[in-house]
Design a protein around this motif. Sequence first.
Motif, short mmCIF file in Angstrom:
data_model
loop_
_atom_site.label_atom_id
_atom_site.label_comp_id
_atom_site.label_asym_id
_atom_site.label_seq_id
_atom_site.Cartn_x
_atom_site.Cartn_y
_atom_site.Cartn_z
N CYS A 167 -12.31 34.60 -23.18
CA CYS A 167 -10.88 34.76 -22.85
C CYS A 167 -10.00 34.40 -24.04
CB CYS A 167 -10.51 33.86 -21.67
SG CYS A 167 -11.40 34.27 -20.18
N ARG A 168 -8.78 34.88 -23.97
CA ARG A 168 -7.75 34.47 -24.93
C ARG A 168 -6.97 33.33 -24.29
NH1 ARG A 168 -4.55 39.68 -26.08
NH2 ARG A 168 -5.42 40.42 -24.13
N VAL A 169 -7.02 32.19 -24.92
CA VAL A 169 -6.53 30.98 -24.25
C VAL A 169 -5.34 30.38 -24.99
CG1 VAL A 169 -7.15 28.64 -23.51
CG2 VAL A 169 -8.86 30.47 -23.41
N THR A 170 -4.30 30.10 -24.23
CA THR A 170 -3.17 29.32 -24.77
C THR A 170 -3.03 28.08 -23.90
OG1 THR A 170 -2.04 31.34 -25.42
CG2 THR A 170 -0.71 29.34 -25.31
N LEU A 171 -2.98 26.93 -24.55
CA LEU A 171 -2.81 25.68 -23.81
C LEU A 171 -1.45 25.09 -24.17
CD1 LEU A 171 -5.34 22.91 -23.09
CD2 LEU A 171 -3.19 22.30 -24.19
N VAL A 172 -0.72 24.69 -23.16
CA VAL A 172 0.64 24.18 -23.34
C VAL A 172 0.70 22.75 -22.83
CG1 VAL A 172 3.05 24.53 -22.73
CG2 VAL A 172 1.52 26.49 -22.85
N THR A 173 1.21 21.87 -23.66
CA THR A 173 1.37 20.48 -23.21
C THR A 173 2.65 19.88 -23.79
OG1 THR A 173 0.40 18.27 -23.17
CG2 THR A 173 -0.14 19.62 -25.08
N PRO A 174 3.38 19.11 -23.01
CA PRO A 174 4.60 18.49 -23.53
C PRO A 174 4.31 17.29 -24.42
CG PRO A 174 4.27 17.88 -21.22
CD PRO A 174 3.17 18.84 -21.58
N THR A 175 3.06 16.86 -24.43
CA THR A 175 2.71 15.66 -25.20
C THR A 175 2.49 16.01 -26.67
OG1 THR A 175 0.42 16.06 -24.49
CG2 THR A 175 1.69 14.46 -23.22
N PRO A 176 2.49 15.02 -27.55
CA PRO A 176 2.31 15.31 -28.98
C PRO A 176 0.92 15.84 -29.30
CG PRO A 176 3.21 13.09 -28.65
CD PRO A 176 2.84 13.60 -27.30
N THR A 177 -0.07 15.48 -28.49
CA THR A 177 -1.44 15.97 -28.70
C THR A 177 -2.04 16.26 -27.34
OG1 THR A 177 -2.58 13.85 -28.41
CG2 THR A 177 -1.76 14.33 -30.63
N VAL A 178 -3.19 16.93 -27.36
CA VAL A 178 -3.96 17.02 -26.12
C VAL A 178 -4.62 15.65 -25.88
CG1 VAL A 178 -4.39 19.49 -26.38
CG2 VAL A 178 -6.12 17.84 -27.21
N LEU A 179 -5.17 15.45 -24.73
CA LEU A 179 -5.84 14.21 -24.34
C LEU A 179 -5.02 12.97 -24.75
CD1 LEU A 179 -9.56 15.08 -25.25
CD2 LEU A 179 -8.35 15.42 -23.09
N PRO A 180 -3.76 12.92 -24.35
CA PRO A 180 -2.93 11.82 -24.80
C PRO A 180 -3.47 10.46 -24.36
CG PRO A 180 -1.84 13.05 -23.04
CD PRO A 180 -3.04 13.83 -23.44
N GLY A 181 -4.25 10.45 -23.30
CA GLY A 181 -4.81 9.19 -22.82
C GLY A 181 -5.78 8.56 -23.80
N LEU A 182 -6.27 9.34 -24.76
CA LEU A 182 -7.22 8.81 -25.75
C LEU A 182 -6.51 8.36 -27.03
CD1 LEU A 182 -10.26 11.26 -25.42
CD2 LEU A 182 -9.78 9.14 -24.19
N GLY A 183 -5.18 8.48 -27.03
CA GLY A 183 -4.43 8.08 -28.22
C GLY A 183 -4.27 9.24 -29.19
N GLY A 184 -3.31 9.06 -30.11
CA GLY A 184 -2.92 10.15 -31.00
C GLY A 184 -4.03 10.63 -31.91
N ARG A 185 -4.84 9.71 -32.42
CA ARG A 185 -5.83 10.12 -33.42
C ARG A 185 -6.95 10.95 -32.80
NH1 ARG A 185 -4.65 7.87 -38.08
NH2 ARG A 185 -3.19 6.14 -38.05
N VAL A 186 -7.48 10.47 -31.71
CA VAL A 186 -8.56 11.23 -31.06
C VAL A 186 -7.98 12.50 -30.44
CG1 VAL A 186 -10.37 11.19 -29.31
CG2 VAL A 186 -9.89 9.13 -30.64
N GLY A 187 -6.77 12.38 -29.88
CA GLY A 187 -6.12 13.55 -29.28
C GLY A 187 -5.88 14.65 -30.31
N SER A 188 -5.42 14.25 -31.51
CA SER A 188 -5.19 15.24 -32.57
C SER A 188 -6.47 15.94 -32.94
CB SER A 188 -4.64 14.57 -33.83
OG SER A 188 -3.41 14.00 -33.57
N LEU A 189 -7.51 15.15 -33.07
CA LEU A 189 -8.80 15.72 -33.44
C LEU A 189 -9.27 16.71 -32.36
CD1 LEU A 189 -11.21 15.71 -35.38
CD2 LEU A 189 -12.13 13.77 -34.09
N ALA A 190 -9.14 16.32 -31.11
CA ALA A 190 -9.57 17.19 -30.01
C ALA A 190 -8.76 18.48 -30.02
CB ALA A 190 -9.42 16.46 -28.68
N GLY A 191 -7.46 18.37 -30.29
CA GLY A 191 -6.61 19.56 -30.35
C GLY A 191 -7.00 20.48 -31.50
N GLU A 192 -7.30 19.86 -32.64
CA GLU A 192 -7.70 20.66 -33.80
C GLU A 192 -9.00 21.41 -33.53
OE1 GLU A 192 -7.93 18.13 -37.18
OE2 GLU A 192 -5.79 17.65 -37.07
N ARG A 193 -9.92 20.74 -32.87
CA ARG A 193 -11.20 21.39 -32.57
C ARG A 193 -11.00 22.57 -31.60
NH1 ARG A 193 -15.25 17.92 -34.47
NH2 ARG A 193 -14.34 17.38 -36.48
N LEU A 194 -10.12 22.35 -30.64
CA LEU A 194 -9.87 23.41 -29.66
C LEU A 194 -9.20 24.61 -30.34
CD1 LEU A 194 -10.00 24.16 -26.67
CD2 LEU A 194 -7.85 22.95 -26.32
#
Length: 405
Positions: A167-194
């Motif tokens: 599929c062609r996937v777009t993910l939208v989140t109001p937070t600065p990164t995905v997985l905000p519960g894991l904190g900015g650094r891990v969240g940024s990494l997870a977003g970059e991988r996605l």
Amino acid sequence: MSRHIVVVGAGAAGLTVAQELRHLGYEDALTLVGGEDHPPYDRPPLSKRFLAGEATAEHLHLAGPDDLERLDATVHRGRRAVAADLGARTVTLAGGAVLPYSDLVVATGVTPRTLPGTAGLPGALTLKTLDDARALNARLRPGQRLVVVGGGFLGTETAWTALALGCRVTLVTPTPTVLPGLGGRVGSLAGERLAAAGATVLTHVAVDTVRKGDGLPRGGEIDVLLDDGTRLPAETVLVAIGSRPDTEWLSGTGLDLTDGVRCDATGRAAPGVHACGDAAAWYQPPTGRHLRLEHRMHAGDQARAVAADLMGGHRELDRVPFFWTDQGPNKIVVHGLITPDAEFEAHETDTGHDRFTGIYRTDGQVCAVLGWNDPRGAMGLRRALLTGPVAPASGGSRQVVAASG
Ligand SMILES: Cc1cc2nc3c(=O)[nH]c(=O)nc-3n(C[C@H](O)[C@H](O)[C@H](O)COP(=O)(O)OP(=O)(O)OC[C@H]3O[C@@H](n4cnc5c(N)ncnc54)[C@H](O)[C@@H]3O)c2cc1C
């Protein structure tokens, strides 16, 4: 006098209470009320292997027909409890049946939050049940556009699975990164991988409106309008913006339902009433607060403690909660509780194998540990979390994970 324990909610927590009661020697009447028309099943694969078509419904079952037979319980499937009278000690089911109980266990989990305008809109889905996962899977065909609203565990896991399905996937989140519960650094990494796997990841942006598409030749069935003016046409929208405890049926009972069923440290909510799993907020003596978690292992842990309490015994909860999430090829495990102000520091990194462990500290104290593709390493740190301060990694090679990973 003989007892009748009624467990409402036949998911992981409810089934475990029932099984553990029998295991502990409970011989009186037992009733399990399940709102879904399926045998009890496990939910985590719904956004992962089941959604990907790699597991069948049978793989998800937590109890087969023989297990349910051995339970020697009256099992109501596809029947929701609609009310309870704690004074009279009765539960009313949809359709009007009234079940008297000596002890009631509430294990009704959570229900997904939705967005205004999505009710009844074809292609706008949530993901909680086996039926939800089937409906979503049927739409995730190669080339189809999926907009995922929400960058939490459910949203990101589904995005990964949808990418794997072409599929062609777009993910939208109001937070600065995905997985905000894991904190900015891990969240940024997870977003970059996605994003590197092919998803368009839009952070800092919220959904304004979800509506039926405009029908133009290249328009989608659904338009997702963002608060920065962007329009995202899509065939399918997954709304993954969190959940609320499924406790409305208990309103008016006098139970404190502020955020799930509020319980003491043993799961007691009122005389004759226990609650466990996603729907329950248990008192945490060390913090003096009530805590409600939506983690699979925690649900089973609380359920076993409730069964023990009902049998006049006591079973300590695991002191360190645990959860995992599969982000495509990356498995993240977390032991402990990550507080919003916690700082993350990498403990051991193995860049060659895309593996690291890390520690979250709040006020200098370790509150959680994480393993990124390193469940063993995280388990080692967990031991340290239980026994005392975590020592620096060998060679003192601690480093903060850079956002670029
Ligand atoms: C798609 C998905 C993926 C997940 N992935 C992970 C993961 O990777 N890691 C992790 O740790 N956790 C994960 N979770 C969370 C985990 O599945 C839950 O923590 C766990 O299922 C909680 O169990 P429970 O029994 O408390 O609630 P549930 O599993 O929600 O079961 C509650 C049951 O009660 C029923 N019910 C509700 N109201 C009534 C009523 N009035 N009468 C009768 N029955 C009722 C519901 O229909 C449901 O069947 C995931 C959850 C989902 C939905």
